[in-house]
Design an enzyme around this catalytic site. Structure first.
Site, mmCIF file in Angstrom:
data_model
loop_
_atom_site.group_PDB
_atom_site.id
_atom_site.type_symbol
_atom_site.label_atom_id
_atom_site.label_comp_id
_atom_site.label_asym_id
_atom_site.label_seq_id
_atom_site.Cartn_x
_atom_site.Cartn_y
_atom_site.Cartn_z
ATOM 1 N N TYR A 1 0.839 -1.201 0.000
ATOM 2 C CA TYR A 1 0.000 0.000 0.000
ATOM 3 C C TYR A 1 0.873 1.249 0.000
ATOM 4 C CZ TYR A 1 -3.771 3.221 0.936
ATOM 5 O OH TYR A 1 -4.677 4.252 0.820
ATOM 6 N N PHE B 1 -7.919 20.001 -26.058
ATOM 7 C CA PHE B 1 -8.226 18.576 -26.030
ATOM 8 C C PHE B 1 -9.437 18.412 -25.117
ATOM 9 C CE2 PHE B 1 -8.207 14.177 -24.734
ATOM 10 C CZ PHE B 1 -8.298 13.608 -25.993
ATOM 11 N N THR B 2 -10.298 17.456 -25.461
ATOM 12 C CA THR B 2 -11.606 17.333 -24.805
ATOM 13 C C THR B 2 -11.507 17.325 -23.273
ATOM 14 O OG1 THR B 2 -11.393 14.957 -25.161
ATOM 15 C CG2 THR B 2 -12.702 16.183 -26.768
ATOM 16 N N ASP C 1 1.379 19.040 -22.112
ATOM 17 C CA ASP C 1 0.687 17.760 -22.209
ATOM 18 C C ASP C 1 1.657 16.910 -23.021
ATOM 19 O OD1 ASP C 1 -0.685 15.514 -22.956
ATOM 20 O OD2 ASP C 1 -2.609 16.525 -23.157
ATOM 21 N N LYS D 1 -0.539 6.099 -24.103
ATOM 22 C CA LYS D 1 -0.106 6.332 -25.483
ATOM 23 C C LYS D 1 1.383 5.986 -25.618
ATOM 24 C CE LYS D 1 -4.060 8.858 -25.240
ATOM 25 N NZ LYS D 1 -4.880 9.002 -24.035
ATOM 26 N N ARG E 1 -13.836 13.254 -34.758
ATOM 27 C CA ARG E 1 -13.113 14.349 -34.108
ATOM 28 C C ARG E 1 -13.551 15.639 -34.787
ATOM 29 N NH1 ARG E 1 -10.701 12.916 -29.219
ATOM 30 N NH2 ARG E 1 -12.947 12.911 -29.101
ATOM 31 N N PHE F 1 -19.432 13.164 -26.929
ATOM 32 C CA PHE F 1 -19.053 12.211 -27.981
ATOM 33 C C PHE F 1 -18.948 10.784 -27.461
ATOM 34 C CE2 PHE F 1 -14.695 11.845 -26.501
ATOM 35 C CZ PHE F 1 -14.540 13.021 -25.779
HETATM 36 N N1 PM9 Z 1 -6.751 10.726 -25.564
HETATM 37 C C1 PM9 Z 1 -7.551 9.575 -27.461
HETATM 38 O O1 PM9 Z 1 -8.201 8.648 -27.944
HETATM 39 C C2 PM9 Z 1 -8.419 8.918 -25.189
HETATM 40 C C3 PM9 Z 1 -9.654 9.603 -24.807
HETATM 41 S S1 PM9 Z 1 -10.677 10.044 -26.159
HETATM 42 C C4 PM9 Z 1 -11.209 11.551 -25.776
HETATM 43 O O2 PM9 Z 1 -6.871 10.347 -28.167
HETATM 44 C C5 PM9 Z 1 -4.255 14.007 -24.728
HETATM 45 C C6 PM9 Z 1 -3.445 14.713 -25.746
HETATM 46 C C7 PM9 Z 1 -4.969 12.874 -25.046
HETATM 47 C C8 PM9 Z 1 -5.739 12.215 -24.038
HETATM 48 C C9 PM9 Z 1 -6.528 11.102 -24.324
HETATM 49 C C10 PM9 Z 1 -5.713 12.755 -22.735
HETATM 50 C C11 PM9 Z 1 -6.496 12.125 -21.632
HETATM 51 C C12 PM9 Z 1 -4.990 13.872 -22.475
HETATM 52 N N2 PM9 Z 1 -4.260 14.478 -23.461
HETATM 53 O O3 PM9 Z 1 -7.520 9.195 -21.722
HETATM 54 O O4 PM9 Z 1 -7.441 10.216 -19.494
HETATM 55 O O5 PM9 Z 1 -4.927 12.424 -26.289
HETATM 56 O O6 PM9 Z 1 -5.589 8.792 -20.229
HETATM 57 O O7 PM9 Z 1 -5.863 10.973 -21.234
HETATM 58 C C13 PM9 Z 1 -7.535 9.779 -26.047
HETATM 59 P P1 PM9 Z 1 -6.665 9.714 -20.625
#
Ligand code: PM9
Length: 461
Positions: free
Chosen positions: A74, A126-127, A217, A260, A385, A452
């Protein structure tokens, strides 16, 4: 004579995962049941899954071995220590706040740095990032260069920040209302377009002189490093590892979705230099994620992540093959005259849905319609997108109409073969030959936030 070699992968396949081939009738039923939203399809109904490169990478044998080695204590886990040292060695940040994924890090960063009434300039939204900035009371302001909005422009660094736009935000609102610049590497919504080292340096100098932080980011910073190596003068002889360290040197910290570049299926982090910011972040971490030595991850997740981070820079061949595969698909489509965002980006191909389906007005969602039609045609799952992803303006309630209306074919890392890319290209080309057969959509359910993901639609007949 200069030796010319293709981008072939520096790995071979040890285990395979069967995927189902479906009939057109099965796919028509599946997309209807999914409300014409590819996020709502069952993965077992998908043949080639190009929804996202997020959490879909194939891990290496070393990472799988790391799962067994994970320390699930932990507190004070050995795997956390390994992760801290990997992030420090590869990204150069001293303070690590581990989170369950990227948006966990964005949430914490936004809550500790943004006060209501602040402005956060960034290079295209970014969303999830913008959502957390607005949730903390801030206003996102897009300061990306104009070329980013032109799918045909072949500028090499379409992710760059326009310094004049940034200065206008700071001059209008005052530096004390701008807690940080949100600087994304290899800008996702622009088509996986990189930022140049010169731009990173310039923005950092501008901000440092005014007491404004630069928070990257760095989710796809590795792919950005590759483009700098290939396109920016003076970097061809530098390794990807060296370039990545230089990128992060022009920042005060970063949020990373490790799903990623980092080659894992779950995980993320906030990393900073300032111990005081780290202290505040850890105080939030224990409330929203978990104890500071695991945050949102299990010990085995942290172990696989630490190994993935080191592996992605161990040899330049990895990223060369990764981007090479994306370029292979992109070049096939360009050759066939399919309108896509150029130059080909780092993590996927972005189809210009507005040009492919000019008969569908924006309010009938051309990109959403194209993604659904692509699935029906071949079982290839892509992601909208465009206007659906952009959501509504919280003030006016109107659709935010983005300049780019795109369908993203996102390539998971180390998962699909060249033949899968060929099948994908063939399906896109065949749709482009008969665009009039694709009709528009209307909402049957529209969620209030990040619509979306869970929205449903029906065809307009
Ligand atoms: N990106 C993508 O498919 C997964 C979510 S779809 C809206 O591209 C950036 C540049 C990203 C991103 C996720 C996140 C969020 C932050 N910055 O999905 O929470 O491309 O790990 O990261 C997606 P998490």
């Amino acid at each position: 004579m200069v030796e010319k070699r293709s981008w072939a992968e520096p790995w071979k396949i040890k285990m395979v995962e069967p995927i189902k081939m479906t009939s057109r009738e099965e796919r028509e039923r599946a997309i209807r049941e999914a409300g014409y939203n590819t996020f709502l399809l069952q993965s077992e109904d998908v043949y080639i899954d190009l929804l996202t490169d997020s959490g879909t990478s194939a891990m290496s044998e070393n990472q799988w071995a790391g799962l067994m080695y994970g320390d699930e204590a932990y507190a004070g886990s050995r795997s956390f220590k390994n992760l801290v040292s990997a992030v420090h060695d590869v990204y150069g940040y001293e303070e690590l706040i581990p989170t369950h994924q990227g948006r966990g890090a964005e949430h914490i960063l936004s809550q500790i740095l943004i006060s209501p009434g602040d402005y956060v300039p960034g290079n295209m939204y970014f969303t999830t990032t913008r959502y957390h900035q607005e949730f903390a009371g801030g206003t996102f302001v897009d300061v990306i260069v104009d070329e980013a909005h032109r799918p045909d422009s072949i500028e090499p660094f379409k992710g760059n920040i326009d310094l004049d736009k940034l200065a206008a935000v700071v001059d209008t609102h005052g530096a004390d209302k701008v807690p940080y610049v949100s600087f994304e590497t290899n800008v996702n919504m622009a088509g996986g377009q990189p930022v140049s080292m010169a731009n990173l340096r310039e923005v950092y100098e501008y901000c440092s002189a005014r007491g404004i932080l630069v928070m990257l980011d760095a989710t796809r910073a590795l792919e950005n490093a590759y483009f700098i190596q290939q396109r920016e003068g003076g970097y061809l002889d530098k390794s990807i590892a060296e370039i990545l360290r230089e990128i992060t040197s022009y920042s005060d910290g970063a949020t990373v979705s490790s799903k990623k570049d980092n080659l894992v299926n779950i995980g993320g982090f906030l990393a900073v230099r300032d111990p005081e910011i780290a202290r505040k972040a850890r105080a939030m971490l224990v409330v929203f994620e978990g104890l500071h030595t695991y945050g949102g991850m299990s010990g085995r997740d942290m172990e696989a992540l630490a190994r993935g981070i080191r592996e992605m820079v161990a040899s330049d061949d990895h990223v060369r093959a990764r981007v090479g595969q994306v370029e292979y698909l992109g070049n096939a489509l360009i050759k066939a005259g399919v309108p896509i965002v150029k130059p080909v980006g780092g993590h996927g191909i972005f189809l210009d849905a507005a040009s492919i389906l000019p008969h569908i007005p924006m309010e009938h969602f051309p990109a959403q319609s194209l993604a659904a039609a692509l699935y029906v045609d071949s079982g290839v799952r892509a992601m909208e997108r465009g206007i659906v992803s952009a959501g509504r303006d919280p003030e006016t309630g109107e659709h935010r109409v983005p300049k780019l209306e795109l369908v993203r074919l996102t390539i998971p890392r180390r998962v699909y073969t060249q033949a899968h890319m060929d099948v994908t290209a063939e399906s896109v080309m065949s749709l482009c030959e008969r665009p009039e057969q694709v009709g528009g959509l209307r909402f049957t359910y529209e969620p209030e936030v990040l619509r979306f993901f869970q929205a449903t639609f029906e065809p307009i007949v």
